[in-house]
Every structure is written in structure tokens, then in C-alpha cells.
Design a protein around this motif. Structure first.
Motif, mmCIF file in Angstrom:
data_model
loop_
_atom_site.group_PDB
_atom_site.id
_atom_site.type_symbol
_atom_site.label_atom_id
_atom_site.label_comp_id
_atom_site.label_asym_id
_atom_site.label_seq_id
_atom_site.Cartn_x
_atom_site.Cartn_y
_atom_site.Cartn_z
ATOM 1 N N GLN A 178 -6.871 -1.616 0.746
ATOM 2 C CA GLN A 178 -6.111 -0.430 1.135
ATOM 3 C C GLN A 178 -6.813 0.781 0.536
ATOM 4 O O GLN A 178 -7.390 0.694 -0.557
ATOM 5 C CB GLN A 178 -4.668 -0.526 0.619
ATOM 6 N N ALA A 180 -7.272 5.457 0.816
ATOM 7 C CA ALA A 180 -6.892 6.768 1.361
ATOM 8 C C ALA A 180 -7.990 7.752 0.988
ATOM 9 O O ALA A 180 -8.766 7.515 0.061
ATOM 10 C CB ALA A 180 -5.554 7.223 0.791
ATOM 11 N N ALA A 194 -7.352 4.379 11.384
ATOM 12 C CA ALA A 194 -7.140 2.998 10.909
ATOM 13 C C ALA A 194 -5.644 2.729 10.800
ATOM 14 O O ALA A 194 -4.859 3.669 10.644
ATOM 15 C CB ALA A 194 -7.814 2.813 9.554
ATOM 16 N N PRO A 195 -5.246 1.459 10.884
ATOM 17 C CA PRO A 195 -3.826 1.162 10.704
ATOM 18 C C PRO A 195 -3.392 1.532 9.296
ATOM 19 O O PRO A 195 -4.205 1.512 8.368
ATOM 20 C CB PRO A 195 -3.734 -0.350 10.939
ATOM 21 N N ALA A 196 -2.130 1.862 9.175
ATOM 22 C CA ALA A 196 -1.648 2.308 7.869
ATOM 23 C C ALA A 196 -0.299 1.675 7.558
ATOM 24 O O ALA A 196 0.460 1.343 8.462
ATOM 25 C CB ALA A 196 -1.522 3.823 7.855
ATOM 26 N N VAL A 197 -0.055 1.488 6.276
ATOM 27 C CA VAL A 197 1.232 0.939 5.833
ATOM 28 C C VAL A 197 1.816 1.852 4.766
ATOM 29 O O VAL A 197 1.096 2.633 4.126
ATOM 30 C CB VAL A 197 1.066 -0.492 5.261
ATOM 31 N N ASP A 198 3.119 1.717 4.589
ATOM 32 C CA ASP A 198 3.827 2.486 3.566
ATOM 33 C C ASP A 198 3.238 2.144 2.196
ATOM 34 O O ASP A 198 3.049 0.984 1.870
ATOM 35 C CB ASP A 198 5.311 2.090 3.634
ATOM 36 N N ASP A 199 2.928 3.170 1.402
ATOM 37 C CA ASP A 199 2.335 2.895 0.089
ATOM 38 C C ASP A 199 3.391 2.744 -1.002
ATOM 39 O O ASP A 199 3.058 2.507 -2.167
ATOM 40 C CB ASP A 199 1.317 3.986 -0.287
ATOM 41 N N GLY A 200 4.658 2.897 -0.629
ATOM 42 C CA GLY A 200 5.715 2.750 -1.623
ATOM 43 C C GLY A 200 6.023 4.042 -2.359
ATOM 44 O O GLY A 200 6.950 4.094 -3.164
ATOM 45 N N GLY A 202 6.044 7.083 -0.562
ATOM 46 C CA GLY A 202 6.330 8.099 0.456
ATOM 47 C C GLY A 202 5.119 8.522 1.247
ATOM 48 O O GLY A 202 5.191 9.463 2.034
ATOM 49 N N ARG A 203 3.987 7.876 1.012
ATOM 50 C CA ARG A 203 2.791 8.192 1.796
ATOM 51 C C ARG A 203 2.334 6.928 2.507
ATOM 52 O O ARG A 203 3.005 5.907 2.474
ATOM 53 C CB ARG A 203 1.679 8.717 0.879
ATOM 54 N N ARG A 204 1.175 7.017 3.153
ATOM 55 C CA ARG A 204 0.631 5.866 3.888
ATOM 56 C C ARG A 204 -0.739 5.510 3.332
ATOM 57 O O ARG A 204 -1.518 6.400 2.985
ATOM 58 C CB ARG A 204 0.472 6.198 5.380
ATOM 59 N N ASN A 205 -1.024 4.232 3.252
ATOM 60 C CA ASN A 205 -2.364 3.752 2.912
ATOM 61 C C ASN A 205 -3.007 3.167 4.163
ATOM 62 O O ASN A 205 -2.342 2.486 4.951
ATOM 63 C CB ASN A 205 -2.301 2.645 1.858
ATOM 64 N N VAL A 207 -5.732 0.562 5.984
ATOM 65 C CA VAL A 207 -6.088 -0.830 5.684
ATOM 66 C C VAL A 207 -7.383 -1.186 6.396
ATOM 67 O O VAL A 207 -7.564 -0.864 7.567
ATOM 68 C CB VAL A 207 -4.970 -1.795 6.161
ATOM 69 N N LYS B 61 -0.860 -1.586 -7.676
ATOM 70 C CA LYS B 61 0.147 -0.600 -7.253
ATOM 71 C C LYS B 61 0.426 0.409 -8.374
ATOM 72 O O LYS B 61 0.588 1.610 -8.122
ATOM 73 C CB LYS B 61 1.431 -1.338 -6.840
ATOM 74 N N LEU B 148 -0.198 -0.955 13.231
ATOM 75 C CA LEU B 148 -0.737 -0.084 14.281
ATOM 76 C C LEU B 148 0.371 0.543 15.119
ATOM 77 O O LEU B 148 0.128 1.494 15.862
ATOM 78 C CB LEU B 148 -1.669 -0.875 15.205
#
Lengths: 218, 226
Positions: A178, A180, A194-200, A202-205, A207, B61, B148
Motif C-alpha cells: 500500500q 500514497a 490505482a485501486p485504493a482502500v480506506d487507510d483507517g 479518513g484517507r485512501r491508500n 494498492v 498501520k 476499484l
């Protein structure tokens, strides 16, 4: 040149008629019209050498070598092509051409690069991955992620020209990562390609998956 | 001061094998994570390790949150949430029949949950994946599709069809890229996925895996045959 009053000049310009002129100017008006009429009837005499000069210029253009060469190339003409071919040879050529076309049509399409990351294999366990971000106006850009302990000083991007495109190439181990982009040291931006997921937080990471065959959107 | 801290960590950690792991985690966070956050994360990581969960994602994390300048309590909360997802993923894997799931599979399950799949969808996908596919692989592919923007239910259905068609690992790995190509042409994630599926069904599904295709389905359908 006779200096006529303004109404007479207007008469010559067709703006007034003779009847519209004041009575005291009608004589002058008639005189002026008579002079103009005589000029109009005067025959024009051309120079006797004019014809010769015009024809010389025409001949010169017609005989220009460059013009003749160009005309030879540009002028369409009829061509007749006769071939003497054995039927089996014609069939073989046709089949070969059809096979070539079929091969082109059935070839799998080239894959579009996965967003802003492109990769080439360095060793079986390490792959060079290229990161690209369009950030016009940015003063510095870095990429931080699980591969460099999210250290925003570890992997700076360099500007590619002056169009606002920044890029860098990193050697990444095989696995999923992951990441950014960090713009100007304070703004964390997910890779838009690129696809992104919640970073926990409040932003996106973003992948990226690095496999032995290269980087993938995974 | 930092050197002294490291010496203390090493000295305390050498007392037991379990301490060795704690020492490693502390060393990883030292200088990157505020001390109070590191202590809280270490406690969460110890609990996770005791339950057989991978702790590397938790440390990552914590480092990520600190690097991003996130307040301490939010970093600890995010680590706690992630530990919960790892727990949930491990549970789903066990319910799907894997008694001792590996770290890769558990992390893949947590990734899928983070992306938007539910625990029951994770369980279903793992169940479908066995025994031919590494669940870590199928979970990652489904999670990426969902990341996606493909609806989770559709991601699961696509994966199910591909697994039933016994596609090779490379074909599965290529799936998100194929969807991205459609999205680049302006299709929504759901539309792009549907287009990929339609193209596959028109061309016939190819299999590059060692396993042969099911007997009731031809290896490659003739696209010219009605």
C-alpha cells in the motif's frame, strides 16, 4: 485642371443631375460633362511591344525544366499491367495473405499499463516499479508506503520536464504494497490510477501487487 | 536517548522468546511512532500474536498513522480496528474449513473486509477456492475488484465463475487490469466487469491451470457456432 464648384463635382460623380444644379452653374455643368465625355471616347493605344513581351513570359513559364518534371510526376495517366500467373500460385498467395490477416485479427490486444505504475523484473524476488504522479505546481513529491516504512523522505519523485509530471522507479520486493504520494511534504494523495482502500485514518491508500512477472493492479 | 531506549528494549526483550518478538516490534516502531502509541500498539500486537494473527500489518498501520501526522488516539484506534478485521478474517477462514490459516490468507481476508466484502462473502470465496486455489490469491483479487469500485456481490460472482471455469492464477491476477481497461474507456466498474465477463463468455474461457476443465464444458467454445 479646372476647379469646378462642389455642385458640379457632385454632378460628375452622379450625385446630382443637370436639372438639379442651380441655374447659374448649369453652363459649367454642361462643360464638365462634355470634357468627361470626350475623355471617355479617346482611344487607348497599346505599346507595339506588349504582345511580344507577354508571349515571351508565357513561353518562359511553359519551358521551365522543374515545371516539366513536376508535371510528369503529377499528371495522371493510364497504365496497363499484365500478369502471367499460374492458378495454383495465385491461390497460394491469397491463402497466405488471408492467414496473415487472420493472425493480426486474432492476436490478443496489448494490455494497458496498470495506472501510474509500470514495472520490469529485476530479480525473481525484486521488481522495478515506476511510480508516476501528475502534480502541476508541486514543489516536491515523494512516494511512501509499506515498502519504505511510510518514510516520506525515502523515495522522492523527480519532475519529468516542466509539465507537472513526477516519477521515480523503485525496486520493490514481491508482495502486496500500500502506498500514497506525499505532495510538498504535507498532502497525502492516493494514486488516481490505482485501486485504493480506506487507510483507517479518513484517507485512501493505493494498492499495488508485485509478482515475479511484474507489478499488477492487485 | 534513542540508543538507551534500544538497549533497554534489547535487555528486556532477551528475557523470553515472546519478548524477542515484542522487542522486534518495539525496535521497528522506535523513532517512528510516539512512545505512548508504540506501547498501546505493542499491547494490541501481543494479543493478536497470542491468537495466531500476523502482527506486521498492525505495526505498519501504526507507522503509517504516525507518518501521516494522525493524532495518537486515532492511530491506536485504527490499529485496533485492523486487529479486529484480522480476527474476523481468521474466523471466516476457519469456518470455510482451513483449521490454521496462514498469515497471507488472513491478511488477504482483512484486505477484502477493508475493501468492502462481508465476512460471509469472504467465507464463501474461501470455500469456493478450495482445494485448487490459494485463498490468499482469490481474496486479493476479489478485494482489488471491490477496491476499484465493483460491487462486492458482483466481485464474488465473477470470482465464482472464474473458479468454476478453473482459470489459471495468471488469468485471475489479470482480471482487475482488464476491468481497469474498461474503466479507462469510460465504463463504470460494474459495467466494465460485465463487459469483461461477456467477452470471456463469447470467446470461451481458457484455462492455463494444471487442472482440466470440467467435463461438461468445452475447453474453448467455438465463437462462430450459434
Amino acid at each position: 485642371m479646372t476647379n469646378y464648384p462642389l455642385p458640379v463635382k457632385q454632378l460628375l460623380d452622379g450625385e446630382l443631375t443637370l436639372a438639379e444644379l442651380p441655374p447659374e452653374l448649369r453652363a459649367a455643368g454642361e462643360e464638365a460633362l462634355g470634357l468627361v465625355a470626350s475623355v471617355d471616347r479617346t482611344p487607348v493605344t497599346l505599346s507595339p511591344t506588349l504582345d511580344a513581351r507577354v508571349m515571351a513570359a508565357v513561353r518562359h513559364r511553359a519551358t521551365s525544366r522543374a515545371r516539366r518534371v513536376w508535371r510528369w510526376f503529377a499528371t495522371p495517366r493510364d497504365l496497363e499491367l499484365r500478369l502471367r500467373v499460374r492458378p495454383w500460385a495465385a491461390w497460394a498467395s491469397g491463402l497466405a495473405a488471408a492467414a496473415g490477416v487472420a493472425l493480426l485479427l486474432t492476436r490478443p490486444p496489448a494490455r494497458v499499463p496498470a495506472g501510474a505504475v509500470a514495472a520490469r523484473v529485476a530479480t525473481p524476488n525484486v521488481v522495478f516499479v515506476r511510480f508516476v504522479l501528475y502534480a502541476p505546481g508541486a514543489k516536491r513529491v515523494a512516494v511512501a508506503g509499506t515498502f519504505n516504512q511510510w518514510d516520506q523522505t525515502a523515495a522522492p519523485l523527480v519532475p519529468a520536464g516542466t509539465g507537472g509530471v513526477w516519477s521515480t522507479t523503485l525496486a520493490l520486493p514481491v508482495g502486496q504494497h500500500q502506498y500514497a504520494f506525499v505532495v510538498d511534504g504535507r498532502r497525502w494523495v492516493a494514486d488516481p490510477a490505482a485501486p485504493a482502500v480506506d487507510d483507517g485514518f479518513g484517507r485512501r491508500n493505493s494498492v499495488v501487487a508485485v509478482t515475479a512477472q511484474g507489478a499488477r493492479t492487485l | 536517548m534513542r540508543a538507551l531506549r534500544l538497549v533497554l528494549i534489547v535487555a528486556l526483550g532477551a528475557a523470553s522468546p515472546r519478548g524477542s518478538a515484542a522487542q522486534d516490534a518495539a525496535a521497528r516502531m522506535d523513532g517512528r511512532v510516539p512512545a505512548d502509541v508504540a506501547r498501546a500498539v505493542q499491547a494490541i500486537a501481543e494479543g493478536a500474536r497470542a491468537r495466531g494473527l500476523p502482527v506486521e500489518p498492525l505495526i505498519q498501520k501504526a507507522i503509517e498513522g504516525s507518518a501521516k501526522g494522525v493524532p495518537a488516539e486515532r492511530v491506536v484506534e485504527a490499529v485496533r480496528v485492523l486487529a479486529g478485521r484480522l480476527d474476523e478474517a481468521q474466523g471466516a477462514l476457519r469456518e470455510a474449513g482451513i483449521a490454521t490459516p496462514g498469515a497471507d490468507a488472513v491478511e488477504g481476508g482483512a484486505y477484502a473486509l477493508t475493501a468492502g466484502l462481508t465476512a460471509s462473502q469472504v467465507r464463501e470465496l474461501v470455500r469456493l477456492s478450495q482445494p485448487s486455489y490459494d485463498p490468499a490469491l482469490t481474496l486479493h483479487v476479489a478485494a482489488t475488484l471491490t477496491a476499484l469500485g465493483v460491487p462486492p456481490e458482483q466481485s464474488l460472482q465473477v470470482m465464482e465463475r472464474r473458479i468454476q471455469a478453473r482459470q489459471g492464477a495468471n488469468e485471475l491476477l489479470d482480471l482487475p487490469n482488464e476491468v481497469e481497461v474498461g474503466m479507462a474507456r469510460g465504463a463504470t466498474p460494474a459495467e466494465a466487469t460485465r463487459e469483461v465477463e461477456e467477452t470471456e463468455s463469447q470467446q470461451g474461457v481458457t484455462s492455463t491451470s494444471a487442472a482440466p476443465p470440467p467435463p461438461n464444458r468445452p475447453a474453448r467454445a467455438n465463437p462462430h457456432k450459434p
